[in-house]
Design a protein around this motif. Structure first.
Motif, PDB file in Angstrom:
ATOM      1  N   PRO A   8       0.826  -1.224   0.000  1.00  0.00           N
ATOM      2  CA  PRO A   8       0.000   0.000   0.000  1.00  0.00           C
ATOM      3  C   PRO A   8       0.854   1.264   0.000  1.00  0.00           C
ATOM      4  O   PRO A   8       1.953   1.296   0.549  1.00  0.00           O
ATOM      5  CB  PRO A   8      -0.811  -0.125   1.299  1.00  0.00           C
ATOM      6  N   ALA A   9       0.339   2.301  -0.619  1.00  0.00           N
ATOM      7  CA  ALA A   9       1.005   3.599  -0.654  1.00  0.00           C
ATOM      8  C   ALA A   9       0.523   4.460   0.504  1.00  0.00           C
ATOM      9  O   ALA A   9      -0.600   4.295   0.995  1.00  0.00           O
ATOM     10  CB  ALA A   9       0.735   4.298  -1.986  1.00  0.00           C
ATOM     11  N   LEU A  20      -0.816  10.480  -4.223  1.00  0.00           N
ATOM     12  CA  LEU A  20       0.036  10.545  -5.407  1.00  0.00           C
ATOM     13  C   LEU A  20       1.488  10.567  -4.963  1.00  0.00           C
ATOM     14  O   LEU A  20       1.786  11.006  -3.844  1.00  0.00           O
ATOM     15  CB  LEU A  20      -0.271  11.802  -6.238  1.00  0.00           C
ATOM     16  N   PRO A  21       2.413  10.122  -5.808  1.00  0.00           N
ATOM     17  CA  PRO A  21       3.827  10.246  -5.456  1.00  0.00           C
ATOM     18  C   PRO A  21       4.197  11.704  -5.208  1.00  0.00           C
ATOM     19  O   PRO A  21       3.694  12.610  -5.862  1.00  0.00           O
ATOM     20  CB  PRO A  21       4.548   9.684  -6.691  1.00  0.00           C
ATOM     21  N   GLN A  22       5.066  11.934  -4.251  1.00  0.00           N
ATOM     22  CA  GLN A  22       5.447  13.297  -3.906  1.00  0.00           C
ATOM     23  C   GLN A  22       6.142  13.987  -5.077  1.00  0.00           C
ATOM     24  O   GLN A  22       6.907  13.385  -5.810  1.00  0.00           O
ATOM     25  CB  GLN A  22       6.370  13.292  -2.685  1.00  0.00           C
ATOM     26  N   ASN A  23       5.818  15.284  -5.235  1.00  0.00           N
ATOM     27  CA  ASN A  23       6.412  16.135  -6.272  1.00  0.00           C
ATOM     28  C   ASN A  23       6.125  15.632  -7.684  1.00  0.00           C
ATOM     29  O   ASN A  23       6.873  15.929  -8.624  1.00  0.00           O
ATOM     30  CB  ASN A  23       7.928  16.262  -6.072  1.00  0.00           C
ATOM     31  N   LEU A  24       5.037  14.884  -7.853  1.00  0.00           N
ATOM     32  CA  LEU A  24       4.691  14.376  -9.181  1.00  0.00           C
ATOM     33  C   LEU A  24       4.022  15.459 -10.018  1.00  0.00           C
ATOM     34  O   LEU A  24       3.108  16.143  -9.554  1.00  0.00           O
ATOM     35  CB  LEU A  24       3.753  13.179  -9.055  1.00  0.00           C
ATOM     36  N   LYS A  25       4.468  15.623 -11.231  1.00  0.00           N
ATOM     37  CA  LYS A  25       3.859  16.548 -12.181  1.00  0.00           C
ATOM     38  C   LYS A  25       3.562  15.786 -13.468  1.00  0.00           C
ATOM     39  O   LYS A  25       4.466  15.429 -14.222  1.00  0.00           O
ATOM     40  CB  LYS A  25       4.796  17.732 -12.479  1.00  0.00           C
ATOM     41  N   ARG A  58      -3.418   1.869  -4.709  1.00  0.00           N
ATOM     42  CA  ARG A  58      -2.709   1.255  -3.577  1.00  0.00           C
ATOM     43  C   ARG A  58      -2.882   2.091  -2.317  1.00  0.00           C
ATOM     44  O   ARG A  58      -2.921   1.551  -1.204  1.00  0.00           O
ATOM     45  CB  ARG A  58      -1.223   1.105  -3.916  1.00  0.00           C
ATOM     46  N   TYR A  59      -3.017   3.395  -2.478  1.00  0.00           N
ATOM     47  CA  TYR A  59      -3.299   4.260  -1.317  1.00  0.00           C
ATOM     48  C   TYR A  59      -4.704   3.997  -0.793  1.00  0.00           C
ATOM     49  O   TYR A  59      -4.926   3.946   0.423  1.00  0.00           O
ATOM     50  CB  TYR A  59      -3.142   5.726  -1.720  1.00  0.00           C
ATOM     51  N   VAL A  60      -5.663   3.833  -1.696  1.00  0.00           N
ATOM     52  CA  VAL A  60      -7.036   3.549  -1.282  1.00  0.00           C
ATOM     53  C   VAL A  60      -7.100   2.221  -0.539  1.00  0.00           C
ATOM     54  O   VAL A  60      -7.831   2.080   0.457  1.00  0.00           O
ATOM     55  CB  VAL A  60      -7.966   3.539  -2.518  1.00  0.00           C
TER      56      VAL A  60
END
Length: 301
Positions: A138-139, A143-148, A207-209
């Motif tokens: 799990p995340a 979202l991944p940090q600093n993702l653009k 995966r965060y959910v």
């Protein structure tokens, strides 16, 4: 509507529709009009701020009815009025009384000693099963940090319908998950031509959910129903259009009742301008909520 076969001179005859049939374009409108007329006949008045809300306020008796198509919620402080209304609706429409509210429109309602919990655990479980994503790791962030994410970077994804379906389901999940509001808004920008970086970000969100599938919101009772609003903006955060992101949340008595994350419609020339636009959106929501609460006899905010 065409005349049935075998009718003599059918080209010169017309059918008079005495009842709106299910499936016709006007059927839903006719159903709602019939329901409204029955509620009005029972002394209810239609809300001016939410046309699906009906209120009956007479002396010390208060009853509210919320309607979504053919699903109806009834609450109030006078059980006799509620029973009379249910009896009348059953005589007219033959309704099914499901008792105390536990499940409504995919939202599960749990009653706790300190409040009411709103979750979508069953929907979340079905979502993760249909996604077929490995959730063994799990995340910890949506979202991944600093993702653009960019609109035209990366290889095109071969199954765009899968991406659209998953993002659409995540959008429904935001009804009880304010923490997903920005993520879903961000992923929704690439529905037309999703690419591999977009699908990787989507899988990270899933995966965060999965990390807390039963997470939701808690509506707590409070002696002071103070309405609070918080807003923020992310100036020029979109790398493609340089538009800013608006975010706000409204709390009533410390419990969240409204939230949104949305890209601003125009480019803000400064961070101050972006902040003012976010404040304007939050203020508009506050004005509507205050009017709605006033109809529900909640005035001291």
């Amino acid at each position: 509507m065409k005349a049935p076969e075998g009718l003599p001179n059918s080209s010169k005859k017309f059918c008079l529709l005495k009842k709106s049939l299910y499936g016709l374009k006007q059927a839903s409108r006719q159903w709602f009009a019939k329901l409204v007329s029955e509620l009005l006949s029972q002394g209810f008045s239609q809300s001016k701020n939410d046309y699906s809300l009906f209120i009956r306020d007479q002396q010390n008796s208060f009853t509210a009815v919320a309607v979504y198509v053919d699903d109806i919620l009834i609450t109030g402080n006078d059980q006799s009025v509620i029973s009379t209304l249910k009896t009348h609706l059953h005589q007219v429409f033959s309704i099914k009384d499901l008792g105390k509210l536990h499940y409504f429109l995919g939202i599960e309602i749990g009653y706790l000693p300190n409040g009411i919990a709103l979750t979508q655990q069953k929907f979340t479980k079905d979502l993760l099963q249909s996604s077929k994503v490995d959730i063994s790791k799990p995340a910890v962030t949506p979202l991944p940090q600093n993702l653009k994410l960019h609109q035209d970077e990366g290889e095109l994804y071969s199954k765009p319908s899968y991406y659209r379906k998953m993002v659409g389901k995540l959008n429904f999940l935001t009804h009880t998950r304010p923490d997903l509001a920005y993520t879903v808004q961000h992923l929704s920008q690439f529905m037309q031509t999703p690419r591999l970086p977009h699908i990787n970000a989507l899988h990270h969100t899933l995966r965060y959910v999965a990390r807390a599938s039963g997470q939701g919101i808690l509506i707590q009772g409070s002696d002071k129903l103070t309405l609070q609003a918080f807003s923020d903006s992310d100036w020029a955060s979109c790398p493609n259009s340089r538009r800013s992101i608006t975010g706000y949340i409204l709390l009533l008595g410390g419990s969240p009742i409204a939230w949104k994350s949305k890209k601003q419609s125009t480019v803000s020339k400064s961070s101050s301008e972006a902040e003012y636009r976010a404040m304007s959106s939050a203020a508009s929501e506050v004005a509507w909520v205050v009017r709605l609460l006033a109809e529900l006899q909640i005035h001291s905010l």
